[in-house]
Design an enzyme around this catalytic site. Structure first.
Site, PDB file in Angstrom:
ATOM      1  N   GLY A   6      -8.639  98.314 -14.935  1.00 59.13           N
ATOM      2  CA  GLY A   6      -8.487  97.275 -13.905  1.00 59.13           C
ATOM      3  C   GLY A   6      -9.827  96.897 -13.284  1.00 59.13           C
ATOM      4  CG  LEU A   8     -11.397 100.369  -7.777  1.00 57.95           C
ATOM      5  CD1 LEU A   8     -12.751 100.128  -7.124  1.00 57.95           C
ATOM      6  CD2 LEU A   8     -10.390 100.907  -6.758  1.00 57.95           C
ATOM      7  CG  ASP A  30       4.155 103.444 -18.348  1.00 53.85           C
ATOM      8  OD1 ASP A  30       4.136 103.586 -17.101  1.00 53.85           O
ATOM      9  OD2 ASP A  30       4.797 102.541 -18.911  1.00 53.85           O
ATOM     10  CB  ALA A  54      -1.543  99.183  -8.318  1.00 55.01           C
ATOM     11  CE1 TYR A  55       3.397  92.877 -11.559  1.00 59.02           C
ATOM     12  CE2 TYR A  55       5.242  93.593 -10.205  1.00 59.02           C
ATOM     13  CZ  TYR A  55       4.630  92.632 -10.986  1.00 59.02           C
ATOM     14  OH  TYR A  55       5.256  91.416 -11.185  1.00 59.02           O
ATOM     15  CB  THR A  56      -2.634  94.281  -8.368  1.00 54.50           C
ATOM     16  OG1 THR A  56      -2.979  93.711  -9.640  1.00 54.50           O
ATOM     17  CG2 THR A  56      -3.065  95.719  -8.325  1.00 54.50           C
ATOM     18  CE1 TYR A 119      -0.061  95.655  -4.576  1.00 52.51           C
ATOM     19  CE2 TYR A 119      -0.767  94.824  -2.444  1.00 52.51           C
ATOM     20  CZ  TYR A 119      -1.035  95.508  -3.606  1.00 52.51           C
ATOM     21  OH  TYR A 119      -2.286  96.054  -3.798  1.00 52.51           O
ATOM     22  CE  LYS A 123      -0.886  99.759  -4.203  1.00 51.75           C
ATOM     23  NZ  LYS A 123      -1.639 100.777  -4.920  1.00 51.75           N
TER      24      LYS A 123
HETATM   25  N1  LIG Z   1      -6.898  93.464  -6.011  1.00 47.22           N
HETATM   26  C1  LIG Z   1      -6.876  93.500  -4.671  1.00 47.22           C
HETATM   27  O1  LIG Z   1      -7.181  92.503  -3.978  1.00 47.22           O
HETATM   28  C2  LIG Z   1      -6.496  94.773  -3.964  1.00 47.22           C
HETATM   29  C3  LIG Z   1      -6.455  94.772  -2.565  1.00 47.22           C
HETATM   30  C4  LIG Z   1      -6.094  95.950  -1.902  1.00 47.22           C
HETATM   31  C5  LIG Z   1      -5.792  97.081  -2.637  1.00 47.22           C
HETATM   32  N2  LIG Z   1      -5.829  97.051  -3.988  1.00 47.22           N
HETATM   33  C6  LIG Z   1      -5.478  98.275  -4.731  1.00 47.22           C
HETATM   34  O2  LIG Z   1      -6.635  98.713  -5.421  1.00 47.22           O
HETATM   35  C7  LIG Z   1      -6.245  99.342  -6.650  1.00 47.22           C
HETATM   36  C8  LIG Z   1      -7.002  98.704  -7.795  1.00 47.22           C
HETATM   37  O3  LIG Z   1      -6.628  97.323  -7.884  1.00 47.22           O
HETATM   38  P1  LIG Z   1      -7.188  96.367  -9.027  1.00 47.22           P
HETATM   39  O4  LIG Z   1      -7.285  95.005  -8.442  1.00 47.22           O
HETATM   40  O5  LIG Z   1      -8.387  97.009  -9.680  1.00 47.22           O
HETATM   41  O6  LIG Z   1      -5.974  96.369 -10.060  1.00 47.22           O
HETATM   42  P2  LIG Z   1      -5.870  95.572 -11.439  1.00 47.22           P
HETATM   43  O7  LIG Z   1      -7.149  94.938 -11.809  1.00 47.22           O
HETATM   44  O8  LIG Z   1      -4.630  94.739 -11.373  1.00 47.22           O
HETATM   45  O9  LIG Z   1      -5.622  96.758 -12.493  1.00 47.22           O
HETATM   46  C9  LIG Z   1      -4.432  97.465 -12.473  1.00 47.22           C
HETATM   47  C10 LIG Z   1      -4.609  98.724 -13.285  1.00 47.22           C
HETATM   48  O10 LIG Z   1      -3.367  99.434 -13.225  1.00 47.22           O
HETATM   49  C11 LIG Z   1      -3.019  99.799 -14.539  1.00 47.22           C
HETATM   50  N3  LIG Z   1      -1.571  99.910 -14.641  1.00 47.22           N
HETATM   51  C12 LIG Z   1      -0.637  98.998 -14.285  1.00 47.22           C
HETATM   52  N4  LIG Z   1       0.591  99.471 -14.550  1.00 47.22           N
HETATM   53  C13 LIG Z   1       0.435 100.721 -15.079  1.00 47.22           C
HETATM   54  C14 LIG Z   1       1.310 101.709 -15.565  1.00 47.22           C
HETATM   55  N5  LIG Z   1       2.655 101.535 -15.565  1.00 47.22           N
HETATM   56  N6  LIG Z   1       0.788 102.859 -16.043  1.00 47.22           N
HETATM   57  C15 LIG Z   1      -0.547 103.058 -16.072  1.00 47.22           C
HETATM   58  N7  LIG Z   1      -1.444 102.168 -15.612  1.00 47.22           N
HETATM   59  C16 LIG Z   1      -0.948 101.001 -15.131  1.00 47.22           C
HETATM   60  C17 LIG Z   1      -3.565  98.697 -15.439  1.00 47.22           C
HETATM   61  O11 LIG Z   1      -3.667  99.185 -16.752  1.00 47.22           O
HETATM   62  P3  LIG Z   1      -3.711  98.188 -18.066  1.00 47.22           P
HETATM   63  O12 LIG Z   1      -4.646  97.071 -17.694  1.00 47.22           O
HETATM   64  O13 LIG Z   1      -4.260  99.081 -19.116  1.00 47.22           O
HETATM   65  O14 LIG Z   1      -2.316  97.723 -18.279  1.00 47.22           O
HETATM   66  C18 LIG Z   1      -4.924  98.467 -14.757  1.00 47.22           C
HETATM   67  O15 LIG Z   1      -5.839  99.440 -15.196  1.00 47.22           O
HETATM   68  C19 LIG Z   1      -4.719  99.209  -6.713  1.00 47.22           C
HETATM   69  O16 LIG Z   1      -4.126 100.372  -6.223  1.00 47.22           O
HETATM   70  C20 LIG Z   1      -4.425  98.061  -5.783  1.00 47.22           C
HETATM   71  O17 LIG Z   1      -3.114  98.130  -5.269  1.00 47.22           O
HETATM   72  C21 LIG Z   1      -6.187  95.925  -4.678  1.00 47.22           C
END
Ligand SMILES: NC(=O)c1ccc[n+]([C@@H]2O[C@H](COP(=O)([O-])OP(=O)(O)OC[C@H]3O[C@@H](n4cnc5c(N)ncnc54)[C@H](OP(=O)(O)O)[C@@H]3O)[C@@H](O)[C@H]2O)c1
Length: 286
Positions: A6, A8, A30, A54-56, A119, A123
């Site tokens: 992802g 991050l 998974d 996460a499912y973001t 969402y 969380k």
């Molecule tokens: N993006 C934001 O603005 C934001 C804001 C606040 C907090 N956060 C939190 O920060 C963290 C990182 O966010 P991000 O934006 O980097 O997320 P992201 O780019 O959407 O990436 C999500 C990651 O989760 C993995 N994933 C999803 N479903 C999965 C499953 N069932 N089993 C294993 N892995 C799974 C994906 O793997 P694959 O790609 O291999 O499927 C990917 O590596 C998350 O906890 C998110 O809730 C994000």
């Protein structure tokens, strides 16, 4: 680390040089399957398990509550349980969307959760259950994440801007943009400091999405006009907090300090250009 593919996760892999890191995406394990999680953690028995998976898709979560709760809540608990069972520490990523957005000054780490979206609820449930089963876990809340190599708000604006004379952006939601590379450095420092409990980690300063967009086009030297609009005129499936600035006190306690979001944005525009030479070049200054 779960979620290594992802936004991050990629920044964490790039920044985590001093320690051996095993980064897993959903194809490797998974996290909804407890046996896959246990096998992955047992295989490496790491000092720290970082869960950035996460499912973001915040709007997607509204129509897919089962998936949101499975990945963001139940699977996050699977990861916490496995980390605890195999003697690892846990750092779990959470969000400003656990708050209702009615505050007028920065949220403290121990302020009550009151999520307004699926969402946010997924969380918040995860935070509560992880804190119960693994009180020593570190829960890092962040907000408005952006970075190179993934979909994010600055990337969307920079892709749209060259072909649009004007873009309307909401001016009634205030938060702190956070550069994934800065957050990655903070997370690594938190692990090295042995952090526990809830920590807020965002870039400093705050803005509305409109102000953020204006600075994005300015940093890239583009002429697109950014026009302010309201959430009422730009309705989306998930309600966003109107105000979700997170106080940095919990992070600063560990003597960790993050840069201002405007400095982070400048770094991002340069890094994006380097990673994607066709992308908009940063504006020359000085
Ligand atoms: N993006 C934001 O603005 C934001 C804001 C606040 C907090 N956060 C939190 O920060 C963290 C990182 O966010 P991000 O934006 O980097 O997320 P992201 O780019 O959407 O990436 C999500 C990651 O989760 C993995 N994933 C999803 N479903 C999965 C499953 N069932 N089993 C294993 N892995 C799974 C994906 O793997 P694959 O790609 O291999 O499927 C990917 O590596 C998350 O906890 C998110 O809730 C994000």
């Amino acid at each position: 680390m779960f979620g290594a593919t992802g936004l991050l996760g990629k920044a964490l892999i790039a920044a985590w040089k001093a320690d051996a890191v095993a980064g897993l995406g959903s194809k490797d394990a998974d996290i909804r399957d407890i046996e896959q999680v246990r096998a992955a953690v047992e295989h490496t028995r790491p000092e720290w398990v970082v869960n950035a998976a996460a499912y973001t898709d915040v709007d997607g979560c509204e129509s897919n509550q089962a998936l949101a709760f499975d990945v963001n809540w139940h699977a996050a608990v699977n990861v916490a349980q496995a980390a605890k069972d195999f003697g690892s520490r846990l750092l779990f990523l959470s969000t400003d969307y656990v708050f209702d957005g009615l505050a007028t000054s920065p949220y403290q780490a121990n302020d009550p959760r009151a999520p307004r979206s699926v969402y946010g609820r997924s969380k918040a449930h995860a935070e509560e259950e992880i804190s119960r089963i693994f009180p020593d876990a570190c829960i890092v809340r962040t907000s408005w994440l952006f970075g190179v190599g993934g979909k994010c708000f600055p990337d969307t604006i920079l892709r749209l801007a060259p072909s649009r004379p004007e873009i309307d952006v909401v001016n009634d939601q205030r938060g702190s943009p956070t550069y994934a590379a800065d957050l990655a450095r903070a997370i690594i420092a938190l692990c090295h400091a042995g952090a526990s409990r809830i920590v807020h980690a965002t870039n400093t300063g705050d803005c509305t999405w409109f102000e953020f967009a204006r600075e994005i086009v300015r940093s890239a030297g583009l002429n697109t006009t950014i026009r302010p609009t309201t959430s009422e005129r730009f309705v989306r499936p998930a309600e966003r907090p109107k105000y979700s600035v997170l106080s940095s006190e919990s992070l600063n306690r560990y003597k960790i300090f993050m840069p201002h979001w405007k400095d982070a944005l400048r770094e991002y525009v340069v890094a994006r250009q380097a990673a994607e030479p066709g992308a908009n070049p940063p504006r020359k200054t000085g």
